[in-house]
Design a protein around this motif. Structure first.
Motif, PDB file in Angstrom:
ATOM      1  N   ILE A 337       0.831  -1.206   0.000  1.00 45.08           N
ATOM      2  CA  ILE A 337       0.000   0.000   0.000  1.00 45.08           C
ATOM      3  C   ILE A 337       0.863   1.252   0.000  1.00 45.08           C
ATOM      4  O   ILE A 337       0.643   2.189  -0.786  1.00 45.08           O
ATOM      5  CB  ILE A 337      -0.950  -0.011   1.215  1.00 45.08           C
ATOM      6  N   LEU A 338       1.857   1.296   0.890  1.00 48.93           N
ATOM      7  CA  LEU A 338       2.688   2.495   1.007  1.00 48.93           C
ATOM      8  C   LEU A 338       3.541   2.712  -0.248  1.00 48.93           C
ATOM      9  O   LEU A 338       3.648   3.840  -0.753  1.00 48.93           O
ATOM     10  CB  LEU A 338       3.586   2.379   2.242  1.00 48.93           C
ATOM     11  N   ILE A 339       4.150   1.645  -0.759  1.00 51.54           N
ATOM     12  CA  ILE A 339       4.986   1.790  -1.954  1.00 51.54           C
ATOM     13  C   ILE A 339       4.133   2.100  -3.176  1.00 51.54           C
ATOM     14  O   ILE A 339       4.515   2.921  -4.029  1.00 51.54           O
ATOM     15  CB  ILE A 339       5.830   0.520  -2.175  1.00 51.54           C
ATOM     16  N   ASP A 340       2.984   1.456  -3.274  1.00 54.10           N
ATOM     17  CA  ASP A 340       2.089   1.707  -4.406  1.00 54.10           C
ATOM     18  C   ASP A 340       1.638   3.169  -4.411  1.00 54.10           C
ATOM     19  O   ASP A 340       1.595   3.813  -5.472  1.00 54.10           O
ATOM     20  CB  ASP A 340       0.889   0.772  -4.326  1.00 54.10           C
ATOM     21  N   ASN A 341       1.288   3.708  -3.231  1.00 49.85           N
ATOM     22  CA  ASN A 341       0.922   5.127  -3.157  1.00 49.85           C
ATOM     23  C   ASN A 341       2.076   6.023  -3.572  1.00 49.85           C
ATOM     24  O   ASN A 341       1.892   7.014  -4.294  1.00 49.85           O
ATOM     25  CB  ASN A 341       0.480   5.481  -1.728  1.00 49.85           C
ATOM     26  N   ALA A 342       3.284   5.678  -3.095  1.00 51.45           N
ATOM     27  CA  ALA A 342       4.447   6.486  -3.453  1.00 51.45           C
ATOM     28  C   ALA A 342       4.681   6.467  -4.957  1.00 51.45           C
ATOM     29  O   ALA A 342       5.023   7.495  -5.567  1.00 51.45           O
ATOM     30  CB  ALA A 342       5.671   5.967  -2.703  1.00 51.45           C
ATOM     31  N   MET A 343       4.507   5.309  -5.589  1.00 56.82           N
ATOM     32  CA  MET A 343       4.676   5.201  -7.039  1.00 56.82           C
ATOM     33  C   MET A 343       3.639   6.046  -7.780  1.00 56.82           C
ATOM     34  O   MET A 343       3.951   6.714  -8.778  1.00 56.82           O
ATOM     35  CB  MET A 343       4.541   3.732  -7.468  1.00 56.82           C
ATOM     36  N   LYS A 344       2.396   6.000  -7.308  1.00 57.63           N
ATOM     37  CA  LYS A 344       1.317   6.719  -7.980  1.00 57.63           C
ATOM     38  C   LYS A 344       1.567   8.227  -8.010  1.00 57.63           C
ATOM     39  O   LYS A 344       1.326   8.892  -9.011  1.00 57.63           O
ATOM     40  CB  LYS A 344      -0.019   6.434  -7.286  1.00 57.63           C
ATOM     41  N   TYR A 345       2.045   8.755  -6.895  1.00 62.49           N
ATOM     42  CA  TYR A 345       2.133  10.210  -6.765  1.00 62.49           C
ATOM     43  C   TYR A 345       3.537  10.756  -7.047  1.00 62.49           C
ATOM     44  O   TYR A 345       3.798  11.920  -6.800  1.00 62.49           O
ATOM     45  CB  TYR A 345       1.680  10.621  -5.360  1.00 62.49           C
ATOM     46  N   THR A 346       4.423   9.902  -7.515  1.00 61.08           N
ATOM     47  CA  THR A 346       5.757  10.360  -7.902  1.00 61.08           C
ATOM     48  C   THR A 346       5.786  10.550  -9.423  1.00 61.08           C
ATOM     49  O   THR A 346       5.493   9.604 -10.173  1.00 61.08           O
ATOM     50  CB  THR A 346       6.828   9.346  -7.480  1.00 61.08           C
ATOM     51  N   PRO A 347       6.125  11.743  -9.903  1.00 64.03           N
ATOM     52  CA  PRO A 347       6.155  11.971 -11.358  1.00 64.03           C
ATOM     53  C   PRO A 347       7.337  11.250 -12.005  1.00 64.03           C
ATOM     54  O   PRO A 347       8.237  10.756 -11.326  1.00 64.03           O
ATOM     55  CB  PRO A 347       6.307  13.485 -11.455  1.00 64.03           C
ATOM     56  N   GLN A 348       7.302  11.197 -13.333  1.00 66.05           N
ATOM     57  CA  GLN A 348       8.419  10.598 -14.057  1.00 66.05           C
ATOM     58  C   GLN A 348       9.699  11.360 -13.747  1.00 66.05           C
ATOM     59  O   GLN A 348       9.705  12.585 -13.681  1.00 66.05           O
ATOM     60  CB  GLN A 348       8.155  10.615 -15.566  1.00 66.05           C
ATOM     61  N   GLY A 349      10.783  10.597 -13.541  1.00 66.05           N
ATOM     62  CA  GLY A 349      12.043  11.209 -13.166  1.00 66.05           C
ATOM     63  C   GLY A 349      12.203  11.364 -11.664  1.00 66.05           C
ATOM     64  O   GLY A 349      13.284  11.743 -11.193  1.00 66.05           O
ATOM     65  N   GLY A 350      11.143  11.078 -10.911  1.00 60.28           N
ATOM     66  CA  GLY A 350      11.196  11.190  -9.462  1.00 60.28           C
ATOM     67  C   GLY A 350      11.783   9.948  -8.817  1.00 60.28           C
ATOM     68  O   GLY A 350      12.162   8.982  -9.491  1.00 60.28           O
ATOM     69  N   THR A 351      11.814   9.967  -7.477  1.00 65.41           N
ATOM     70  CA  THR A 351      12.458   8.877  -6.736  1.00 65.41           C
ATOM     71  C   THR A 351      11.543   8.372  -5.629  1.00 65.41           C
ATOM     72  O   THR A 351      10.942   9.161  -4.891  1.00 65.41           O
ATOM     73  CB  THR A 351      13.782   9.351  -6.118  1.00 65.41           C
ATOM     74  N   VAL A 352      11.492   7.062  -5.524  1.00 64.26           N
ATOM     75  CA  VAL A 352      10.797   6.400  -4.414  1.00 64.26           C
ATOM     76  C   VAL A 352      11.851   5.640  -3.617  1.00 64.26           C
ATOM     77  O   VAL A 352      12.634   4.873  -4.200  1.00 64.26           O
ATOM     78  CB  VAL A 352       9.708   5.443  -4.915  1.00 64.26           C
ATOM     79  N   ALA A 353      11.891   5.878  -2.310  1.00 64.33           N
ATOM     80  CA  ALA A 353      12.906   5.247  -1.459  1.00 64.33           C
ATOM     81  C   ALA A 353      12.233   4.459  -0.345  1.00 64.33           C
ATOM     82  O   ALA A 353      11.267   4.926   0.272  1.00 64.33           O
ATOM     83  CB  ALA A 353      13.838   6.300  -0.871  1.00 64.33           C
ATOM     84  N   VAL A 354      12.771   3.266  -0.098  1.00 67.25           N
ATOM     85  CA  VAL A 354      12.279   2.401   0.979  1.00 67.25           C
ATOM     86  C   VAL A 354      13.457   2.073   1.879  1.00 67.25           C
ATOM     87  O   VAL A 354      14.472   1.547   1.410  1.00 67.25           O
ATOM     88  CB  VAL A 354      11.646   1.105   0.435  1.00 67.25           C
ATOM     89  N   ARG A 355      13.298   2.379   3.168  1.00 73.40           N
ATOM     90  CA  ARG A 355      14.352   2.070   4.144  1.00 73.40           C
ATOM     91  C   ARG A 355      13.742   1.260   5.291  1.00 73.40           C
ATOM     92  O   ARG A 355      12.742   1.666   5.874  1.00 73.40           O
ATOM     93  CB  ARG A 355      14.987   3.360   4.681  1.00 73.40           C
ATOM     94  N   ILE A 356      14.379   0.134   5.572  1.00 70.31           N
ATOM     95  CA  ILE A 356      13.898  -0.745   6.636  1.00 70.31           C
ATOM     96  C   ILE A 356      15.044  -0.982   7.598  1.00 70.31           C
ATOM     97  O   ILE A 356      16.074  -1.552   7.215  1.00 70.31           O
ATOM     98  CB  ILE A 356      13.385  -2.081   6.069  1.00 70.31           C
ATOM     99  N   ASN A 357      14.892  -0.528   8.838  1.00 75.41           N
ATOM    100  CA  ASN A 357      15.950  -0.630   9.837  1.00 75.41           C
ATOM    101  C   ASN A 357      15.419  -1.299  11.091  1.00 75.41           C
ATOM    102  O   ASN A 357      14.262  -1.088  11.496  1.00 75.41           O
ATOM    103  CB  ASN A 357      16.493   0.760  10.200  1.00 75.41           C
ATOM    104  N   ARG A 358      16.313  -2.084  11.711  1.00 76.23           N
ATOM    105  CA  ARG A 358      15.979  -2.688  12.994  1.00 76.23           C
ATOM    106  C   ARG A 358      16.930  -2.159  14.054  1.00 76.23           C
ATOM    107  O   ARG A 358      18.151  -2.163  13.858  1.00 76.23           O
ATOM    108  CB  ARG A 358      16.097  -4.212  12.932  1.00 76.23           C
ATOM    109  N   THR A 359      16.366  -1.682  15.159  1.00 77.24           N
ATOM    110  CA  THR A 359      17.154  -1.216  16.297  1.00 77.24           C
ATOM    111  C   THR A 359      16.689  -1.960  17.528  1.00 77.24           C
ATOM    112  O   THR A 359      15.573  -1.727  18.017  1.00 77.24           O
ATOM    113  CB  THR A 359      16.994   0.300  16.505  1.00 77.24           C
ATOM    114  N   HIS A 360      17.536  -2.857  18.017  1.00 77.13           N
ATOM    115  CA  HIS A 360      17.168  -3.711  19.151  1.00 77.13           C
ATOM    116  C   HIS A 360      15.886  -4.468  18.818  1.00 77.13           C
ATOM    117  O   HIS A 360      15.866  -5.241  17.881  1.00 77.13           O
ATOM    118  CB  HIS A 360      17.031  -2.877  20.430  1.00 77.13           C
ATOM    119  N   ASN A 361      14.813  -4.222  19.555  1.00 78.34           N
ATOM    120  CA  ASN A 361      13.556  -4.929  19.303  1.00 78.34           C
ATOM    121  C   ASN A 361      12.545  -4.093  18.552  1.00 78.34           C
ATOM    122  O   ASN A 361      11.358  -4.435  18.505  1.00 78.34           O
ATOM    123  CB  ASN A 361      12.937  -5.399  20.627  1.00 78.34           C
ATOM    124  N   ALA A 362      12.972  -2.986  17.969  1.00 75.97           N
ATOM    125  CA  ALA A 362      12.069  -2.108  17.234  1.00 75.97           C
ATOM    126  C   ALA A 362      12.375  -2.168  15.747  1.00 75.97           C
ATOM    127  O   ALA A 362      13.538  -2.221  15.333  1.00 75.97           O
ATOM    128  CB  ALA A 362      12.199  -0.673  17.734  1.00 75.97           C
TER     129      ALA A 362
END
Length: 436
Positions: A337-362
């Motif tokens: 859902i989040l990536i699909d929304n980002a793709m929809k509203y990003t114009p051509q030439g734009g950038t979509v970034a996904v960052r997934i981090n784990r810190t201890h138990n979070a």
């Protein structure tokens, strides 16, 4: 107007039910308090009578004079002219003929009142309440009748019936005063209960009314969202019927439009079903231990090709080593859902970034785009069902205002938090955090 009348009637019904509930509760409370208070008083009196009975049967008391036990100052005294003081406990001895044999020890006024008593052997050794009266007054006693053994050393009692009486006028007066005080207290609390019931009925109706309005709005919006693709499909099919001799290749545009609307309709119905099941708690997070890095890497990989096909850049950074307890299906749906929304509203030439981090138990999930961004006044509303900002009403996006509502529900199922902020210089960043 009709809705307000229905809401007012429902609130009145709820108010009456709560008021009746309070009234029954206070009535039961009053009866229980009175019962224990009365029982406590009579228990003390009966205990005194039993002690007197045991003394006589064991020949502890040797006096033949009327027994005066713990006279209470100010107690009600029906014998105003009786020289022996407050009238509390008297012992009446009946001979074999049922006549009072200790008349001389009782006094004239006392004897006149007690002479009405008779021996009832059926009440032997049973504590009973007795009411006696004359022209000027009525007085109440609790008494116990016993048959004294012939072997008793006290010749006054030996072989005779003995009635031990204790005056309870003061106790009855105390009970009467207690009832009056209890009634006044219950009336006072009942008035308070009216105010509380009104407040509770009004506050209880608020979430019900809000839920009802949301349900009506949900049904209306769902019908509208379903009607739009169905109308397009119907129009395209009716148009194709006017071209029965054309080949598919000649009508590729209406066929393609129809397929797009069918896909849109499929996504819409799936999301409506998900929300309906979430409302009824049919669907809940089923957590299991997942190796995080491979799971997220394989999930975001396909979006790289999608972004390339749309002439957009896609950046992914997965730094989540180890395992964590999540619902893989729901988390995958959240990320799509989040990536699909980002793709929809990003114009051509734009950038979509996904960052997934784990810190201890979070675990922290970030999805950013370089689109037009979201206005501050819309940031607090985008997670509501069917809410869409102006930019998302563009028919090219195919948005229906349900994706972020489902995303919020998935985050809540994982006891997490989802926030949105601006991505400078342009765009939006969605951040999800929850404990593993």
């Amino acid at each position: 107007m009709r809705d307000r009348i229905l809401e007012h009637k429902q609130q009145i019904k709820l108010f009456i039910k709560e008021l009746i509930g309070f009234a029954i509760l206070f009535a039961l409370l009053g009866m229980i308090v009175y019962f224990f208070f009365q029982k406590s008083i009579y228990s003390n009196i009966d205990a005194g009578l039993n002690r007197q009975r045991l003394r006589i049967e064991r020949n502890v008391a040797s006096t033949q004079e009327p027994l005066q036990v713990n006279p209470r100052p100010g107690a009600f005294n029906p014998f105003n002219n009786y020289s022996n003081g407050d009238f509390q406990t008297n012992i009446i001895v009946f001979n074999k003929k049922g006549i009072i044999s200790n008349r001389g020890m009782l006094g004239q006024r006392t004897y006149q009142l007690l002479s009405k008593l008779t021996v009832d052997s059926s009440k032997l050794n049973k504590i009973d309440q007795i009411t006696l009266g004359s022209k000027n007054y009525v007085t109440n006693f609790r008494g116990v009748l016993l048959k004294v053994s012939k072997d008793n050393l006290n010749t006054e009692y030996a072989g005779n019936y003995v009635l031990i009486l204790q005056n309870i006028d003061a106790e009855l007066l105390a009970l009467h005063s207690f009832i009056e005080a209890l009634i006044v207290t219950l009336i006072f609390f009942w008035i308070i209960a009216i105010l509380i019931a009104y407040y509770l009925s009004k506050s209880s109706m608020k979430p019900i009314i809000n839920s009802w309005h949301r349900q009506k709005e949900f049904s209306s919006n769902a019908a509208h969202e379903l009607r739009t693709p169905l109308t397009v499909i119907q129009n395209q099919m009716e148009y194709l019927l006017t071209k029965p001799t054309d080949r598919i290749v000649d009508q590729i545009q209406p066929v393609s439009t129809t397929l797009d609307e069918v896909k849109h309709l499929k996504v819409l119905t799936q999301r409506l079903l998900t929300l309906a099941r979430s409302d009824s708690n049919i669907v809940q997070a089923q957590r299991q231990s997942i190796d995080l890095a491979p799971f997220f890497s394989s999930m975001v990989a396909p979006f790289n090709e999608i972004a390339n096909s749309q002439n957009k850049s896609f950046i992914s950074n997965v730094d989540a080593e180890g395992t964590g307890r999540i619902d893989p299906d729901l988390i995958k749906q959240l990320m799509v859902i989040l990536i699909d929304n980002a793709m929809k509203y990003t114009p051509q030439g734009g950038t979509v970034a996904v960052r997934i981090n784990r810190t201890h138990n979070a675990l922290k999930l970030m999805v950013s785009d370089t689109g037009n961004g979201i206005l501050d006044e819309d940031k607090q509303l985008i997670f509501e069902r069917f809410y869409r900002t102006d930019k998302s009403r563009n028919s090219k996006t195919g948005g229906n205002g349900l994706g972020l509502s489902i995303a919020k529900w998935i985050v809540d199922q994982h006891h997490g938090r989802i926030t949105v902020r601006d991505n400078h210089p342009t765009g939006t960043i969605f951040t999800v955090t929850f404990n593993l």
